[in-house]
Design a protein around this motif. Structure first.
Motif, PDB file in Angstrom:
ATOM      1  N   GLY A 198       0.795  -1.213   0.000  1.00  0.00           N
ATOM      2  CA  GLY A 198       0.000   0.000   0.000  1.00  0.00           C
ATOM      3  C   GLY A 198       0.831   1.267   0.000  1.00  0.00           C
ATOM      4  N   SER A 199       2.144   1.130   0.308  1.00  0.00           N
ATOM      5  CA  SER A 199       3.013   2.314   0.313  1.00  0.00           C
ATOM      6  C   SER A 199       3.417   2.673  -1.113  1.00  0.00           C
ATOM      7  CB  SER A 199       4.256   2.062   1.172  1.00  0.00           C
ATOM      8  OG  SER A 199       5.043   1.031   0.595  1.00  0.00           O
ATOM      9  N   THR A 200       3.864   3.906  -1.270  1.00  0.00           N
ATOM     10  CA  THR A 200       4.333   4.363  -2.581  1.00  0.00           C
ATOM     11  C   THR A 200       5.859   4.265  -2.639  1.00  0.00           C
ATOM     12  OG1 THR A 200       2.473   5.896  -2.811  1.00  0.00           O
ATOM     13  CG2 THR A 200       4.395   6.290  -4.205  1.00  0.00           C
ATOM     14  N   ALA A 201       6.381   3.628  -3.689  1.00  0.00           N
ATOM     15  CA  ALA A 201       7.835   3.459  -3.870  1.00  0.00           C
ATOM     16  C   ALA A 201       8.270   4.153  -5.153  1.00  0.00           C
ATOM     17  CB  ALA A 201       8.186   1.974  -3.924  1.00  0.00           C
ATOM     18  N   GLU A 202       9.528   4.537  -5.187  1.00  0.00           N
ATOM     19  CA  GLU A 202      10.083   5.202  -6.372  1.00  0.00           C
ATOM     20  C   GLU A 202      11.283   4.408  -6.893  1.00  0.00           C
ATOM     21  OE1 GLU A 202      10.390   9.753  -7.030  1.00  0.00           O
ATOM     22  OE2 GLU A 202      12.396   9.124  -6.388  1.00  0.00           O
ATOM     23  N   GLY A 203      11.397   4.308  -8.204  1.00  0.00           N
ATOM     24  CA  GLY A 203      12.515   3.566  -8.779  1.00  0.00           C
ATOM     25  C   GLY A 203      12.784   3.955 -10.223  1.00  0.00           C
ATOM     26  N   ILE A 204      13.747   3.240 -10.834  1.00  0.00           N
ATOM     27  CA  ILE A 204      14.154   3.499 -12.221  1.00  0.00           C
ATOM     28  C   ILE A 204      13.749   2.318 -13.091  1.00  0.00           C
ATOM     29  CG2 ILE A 204      16.095   3.982 -13.764  1.00  0.00           C
ATOM     30  CD1 ILE A 204      15.593   6.182 -11.741  1.00  0.00           C
ATOM     31  N   VAL A 205      13.115   2.628 -14.236  1.00  0.00           N
ATOM     32  CA  VAL A 205      12.737   1.559 -15.171  1.00  0.00           C
ATOM     33  C   VAL A 205      14.008   0.922 -15.727  1.00  0.00           C
ATOM     34  CG1 VAL A 205      11.581   0.986 -17.335  1.00  0.00           C
ATOM     35  CG2 VAL A 205      10.581   2.695 -15.802  1.00  0.00           C
ATOM     36  N   ARG A 206      14.173  -0.375 -15.426  1.00  0.00           N
ATOM     37  CA  ARG A 206      15.370  -1.093 -15.866  1.00  0.00           C
ATOM     38  C   ARG A 206      15.151  -1.873 -17.153  1.00  0.00           C
ATOM     39  NH1 ARG A 206      17.064  -6.057 -15.476  1.00  0.00           N
ATOM     40  NH2 ARG A 206      15.349  -6.712 -14.147  1.00  0.00           N
ATOM     41  N   LYS A 218      -6.358   1.245 -22.915  1.00  0.00           N
ATOM     42  CA  LYS A 218      -6.040  -0.147 -23.226  1.00  0.00           C
ATOM     43  C   LYS A 218      -4.639  -0.159 -23.832  1.00  0.00           C
ATOM     44  CE  LYS A 218      -8.212  -4.276 -24.973  1.00  0.00           C
ATOM     45  NZ  LYS A 218      -9.429  -4.837 -25.589  1.00  0.00           N
ATOM     46  N   ILE A 219      -3.662  -0.538 -23.038  1.00  0.00           N
ATOM     47  CA  ILE A 219      -2.252  -0.439 -23.439  1.00  0.00           C
ATOM     48  C   ILE A 219      -1.800  -1.752 -24.078  1.00  0.00           C
ATOM     49  CG2 ILE A 219       0.099  -0.029 -22.606  1.00  0.00           C
ATOM     50  CD1 ILE A 219      -1.235   1.515 -20.271  1.00  0.00           C
ATOM     51  N   LYS A 220      -1.229  -1.634 -25.276  1.00  0.00           N
ATOM     52  CA  LYS A 220      -0.748  -2.828 -25.994  1.00  0.00           C
ATOM     53  C   LYS A 220       0.663  -3.199 -25.565  1.00  0.00           C
ATOM     54  CE  LYS A 220      -3.528  -1.796 -30.093  1.00  0.00           C
ATOM     55  NZ  LYS A 220      -3.508  -1.468 -31.533  1.00  0.00           N
ATOM     56  N   HIS A 221       1.474  -2.178 -25.252  1.00  0.00           N
ATOM     57  CA  HIS A 221       2.864  -2.431 -24.838  1.00  0.00           C
ATOM     58  C   HIS A 221       3.284  -1.358 -23.841  1.00  0.00           C
ATOM     59  CE1 HIS A 221       7.242  -3.025 -25.036  1.00  0.00           C
ATOM     60  NE2 HIS A 221       6.960  -4.243 -25.503  1.00  0.00           N
ATOM     61  N   PRO A 222       4.051  -1.714 -22.796  1.00  0.00           N
ATOM     62  CA  PRO A 222       4.477  -0.743 -21.781  1.00  0.00           C
ATOM     63  C   PRO A 222       5.210   0.472 -22.358  1.00  0.00           C
ATOM     64  CG  PRO A 222       4.947  -2.965 -21.048  1.00  0.00           C
ATOM     65  CD  PRO A 222       4.516  -3.073 -22.475  1.00  0.00           C
ATOM     66  N   VAL A 275      11.116  -2.375 -12.469  1.00  0.00           N
ATOM     67  CA  VAL A 275      11.592  -1.136 -11.856  1.00  0.00           C
ATOM     68  C   VAL A 275      12.555  -1.483 -10.724  1.00  0.00           C
ATOM     69  CG1 VAL A 275      10.919   0.950 -10.611  1.00  0.00           C
ATOM     70  CG2 VAL A 275       9.443   0.049 -12.428  1.00  0.00           C
ATOM     71  N   GLU A 276      13.780  -0.913 -10.779  1.00  0.00           N
ATOM     72  CA  GLU A 276      14.760  -1.139  -9.722  1.00  0.00           C
ATOM     73  C   GLU A 276      14.512  -0.138  -8.594  1.00  0.00           C
ATOM     74  OE1 GLU A 276      19.412  -2.199  -9.772  1.00  0.00           O
ATOM     75  OE2 GLU A 276      18.980  -0.134 -10.398  1.00  0.00           O
ATOM     76  N   LYS A 332       9.741   4.328 -20.726  1.00  0.00           N
ATOM     77  CA  LYS A 332      10.954   3.933 -21.437  1.00  0.00           C
ATOM     78  C   LYS A 332      12.057   3.680 -20.408  1.00  0.00           C
ATOM     79  CE  LYS A 332      12.503   8.689 -22.497  1.00  0.00           C
ATOM     80  NZ  LYS A 332      11.366   9.428 -21.928  1.00  0.00           N
ATOM     81  N   LYS A 333      13.096   2.985 -20.824  1.00  0.00           N
ATOM     82  CA  LYS A 333      14.190   2.643 -19.910  1.00  0.00           C
ATOM     83  C   LYS A 333      14.785   3.905 -19.281  1.00  0.00           C
ATOM     84  CE  LYS A 333      15.814  -1.780 -21.740  1.00  0.00           C
ATOM     85  NZ  LYS A 333      16.987  -2.511 -22.290  1.00  0.00           N
TER      86      LYS A 333
END
Length: 563
Positions: free
Chosen positions: A380-388, A417-421, A397-398, A426-427
């Motif tokens: 339930g907490s919010t985390a922050e990271g980098i798309v790896r 409706k998302i077909k691809h992330p 996400v790291e 993006k990285k």
């Protein structure tokens, strides 16, 4: 005067030229008769004079002979008047009336006679290699002789030039006096020596004995060692208690080694040798020295695609699998973490004494970030990271080194409706997400982006009551209808029965992607987050109650169909 009336007492002035020649021949014949010497013989002479690079020799003829000083060997210099010498009589007198002698030919004949005796008696002679010749070597044994390449050694010699200047003992195996040819062999002596050595070697050939030998040949699987008349194989697995990638790492041809006889087959005369068996097996007490969970220091000796081998001590190595190098799950190759020769610290994970295998872990020397994962990232907490990394099903996400979370594609948006992330991320993007679930045992965290906002579907029934008119754009056409996007990414299904007032069997003939349309909301399914639309109701100004119930789950059957 005729030749038959020739008188030796007649004066020279009274002779014709022909008579003079006959007289000279007669005098030479008489002189030969008196001295007893014939041309082509070796005779004794006495030195009368040495000077101007020439030696004058008296051999008992009317005239003396003159020989170049260079024809006399160094051992006979300096010459003195009165010295006796052996010379070769080439001619009693030449056209100038001089006796033609040769010291060089006399020496060669004497040497030839000496070599003939050695040949007949099969004696050993010594010679010096002076040059490389076609097919072999030229050897000086007093005379120039030929040593064929096949007779130089027991095995072929590749670089003949390196033998120039070397002295060898040999035997003469062929002589041709007419041509002056002499053929030598060193191999026959080596074979005799090998035969005697073989007899001595076989007496010592017992399993467990240590023997000395010379490396004869190197292969990928081992080295052949000449033990003295018999060869033995030292297999790569018997060279060291540790890792040997190739025998050439330990041996070179010509090396002298001491090895142990492991197995000897008398009938086939095959010998198996061992080098490591001479020293104690370091694996005997390995379980006492390196029990599980022991922290060790070692050196990286080999790197493969799946891990790195670390030498704990001479003869003992352990494997650090790539998965045990870092708590991070994205180590692509061991070489990104270590290099050959690096000193590393690791922990013993498993040990198999019988199979001589040790598994090591490097990451275990550092705290495991997953031990306290639930405290650091509560659900339930919010985390922050980098798309790896991006995949078809989501984005990794790291959150920190060794901790990755997955944002599934279904948790990226409430409406779209998302077909691809890659449509949203993006990285190396910095993103925030809500922690949805934690699987500590399998080191997995599920994250969600859409959960950062309230679910808009809670208000959809109020915002889009049945009968509301909307304007949208066709984004997909299937066999059962078409999808239209409207208002902030919401999508609704226009069933084939609702595309037109007329009967439609092929939706692609009525609408296509990109068409602007107007329709009425005829159904809202909040549980499955689906909206049903109708162009027909808009065109005919129908009330939703006048329309048959439209199924909104047909898309799963024909998802692959499109215009």
């Amino acid at each position: 005067m005729s030749n038959t009336d020739f008188d030796l007492d007649e004066t020279v002035e009274e002779m014709t030229e022909e008579d003079k020649q006959i007289r000279a021949e007669m005098e030479a014949y008489l002189e030969k008769s008196m001295t007893g010497f014939r041309e082509g013989e070796i005779i004794n002479g006495r030195v009368l004079n040495v000077g101007n690079g020439m030696v004058t020799v008296d051999v008992g003829f009317k005239s003396e002979g003159v020989i170049n000083l260079n024809e006399f060997p160094e051992s006979e210099k300096p010459l003195n008047v009165g010295d006796e010498v052996e010379v070769y009589l080439e001619r009693v007198e030449d056209q100038d009336g001089i006796v033609v002698l040769s010291k060089e030919k006399a020496n060669k004949i004497k040497i030839w006679e000496k070599l003939v005796k050695a040949f007949e008696a099969e004696e050993i002679i010594e010679g010096t290699v002076v040059a490389k010749a076609k097919g072999g070597l030229t050897v000086d044994i007093g005379l120039k002789a030929f040593l064929p390449g096949s007779q130089i050694d027991l095995r072929p010699v590749r670089n003949l030039e390196k033998l120039i200047g070397e002295k060898f003992k040999m035997k003469i195996i062929k002589m041709n006096k007419k041509r002056g040819n002499i053929v030598l062999s060193r191999r026959v002596l080596l074979e005799e020596e090998r035969k005697h050595a073989r007899a001595d070697t076989l007496q010592k050939m017992e399993e467990g004995n240590q023997v000395d030998g010379i490396v004869k040949n190197i292969t990928d699987y081992g080295v052949f060692i000449d033990l003295g008349g018999i060869d033995g194989l030292l297999h790569i697995t018997d060279m060291s208690w540790g890792r040997v990638n190739h025998p050439s790492e330990m041996f070179s041809i010509g090396d002298k080694v001491t090895v142990m006889v492991l197995k000897y087959d008398k009938e086939k005369e095959r010998v198996s040798l061992g080098l490591k068996q001479i020293t104690p097996d370091p694996w005997v007490d390995v379980d006492q020295k390196y029990p599980v969970n022991t922290r060790i220091n070692g050196k990286v000796v080999s790197i493969t695609d799946y891990g790195a081998f670390v030498e704990l001590e001479k003869g003992i190595e352990g494997l650090v699998h790539v998965s045990e190098m870092s708590w991070s799950r994205h180590v692509k190759h061991p070489s990104k973490m270590v290099s050959i020769g690096d000193g590393v610290e690791a922990v013993v994970l498993t040990l198999d004494k019988e199979k001589k295998r040790i598994s090591l872990g490097m990451k275990q020397t550092e705290p495991n970030p997953w031990e306290s994962i639930e405290e650091k990232y509560p659900i339930g907490s919010t985390a922050e990271g980098i798309v790896r990394n991006l995949t078809e099903f989501g984005a990794f996400v790291e959150l920190e080194d060794g901790v990755d979370g997955l944002i599934h594609i279904s948790d990226m948006s409430w409406n779209k409706k998302i077909k691809h992330p890659s449509e949203l991320l993006k990285k190396k993007d910095k993103v925030q997400a809500v922690v949805l679930n934690i699987d500590k045992d399998n080191c997995r965290i599920s994250l969600g982006m859409k959960q950062l906002e309230a679910d808009p579907w809670d208000d959809i029934p109020e915002q889009y009551p049945l009968g509301k008119e909307i304007a949208g754009t066709i984004v997909k056409v299937t066999g059962f209808g078409a999808f239209a996007e409207f208002d902030d990414g919401l999508e609704g299904l226009i069933h084939v029965s609702q595309l037109s007032s007329k009967k439609v069997t092929h939706p692609e003939k009525v609408v296509k992607v990109g068409d602007e349309i107007k329709a009425k909301v005829i159904k809202v399914d909040t549980a499955n987050k689906k909206i049903g639309l109708s162009i027909k109701a808009y065109e005919e100004n129908l009330d939703p109650s006048e329309i048959e119930d439209v199924q909104l789950d047909d898309e799963s059957k024909d998802e692959g169909e499109s215009s």
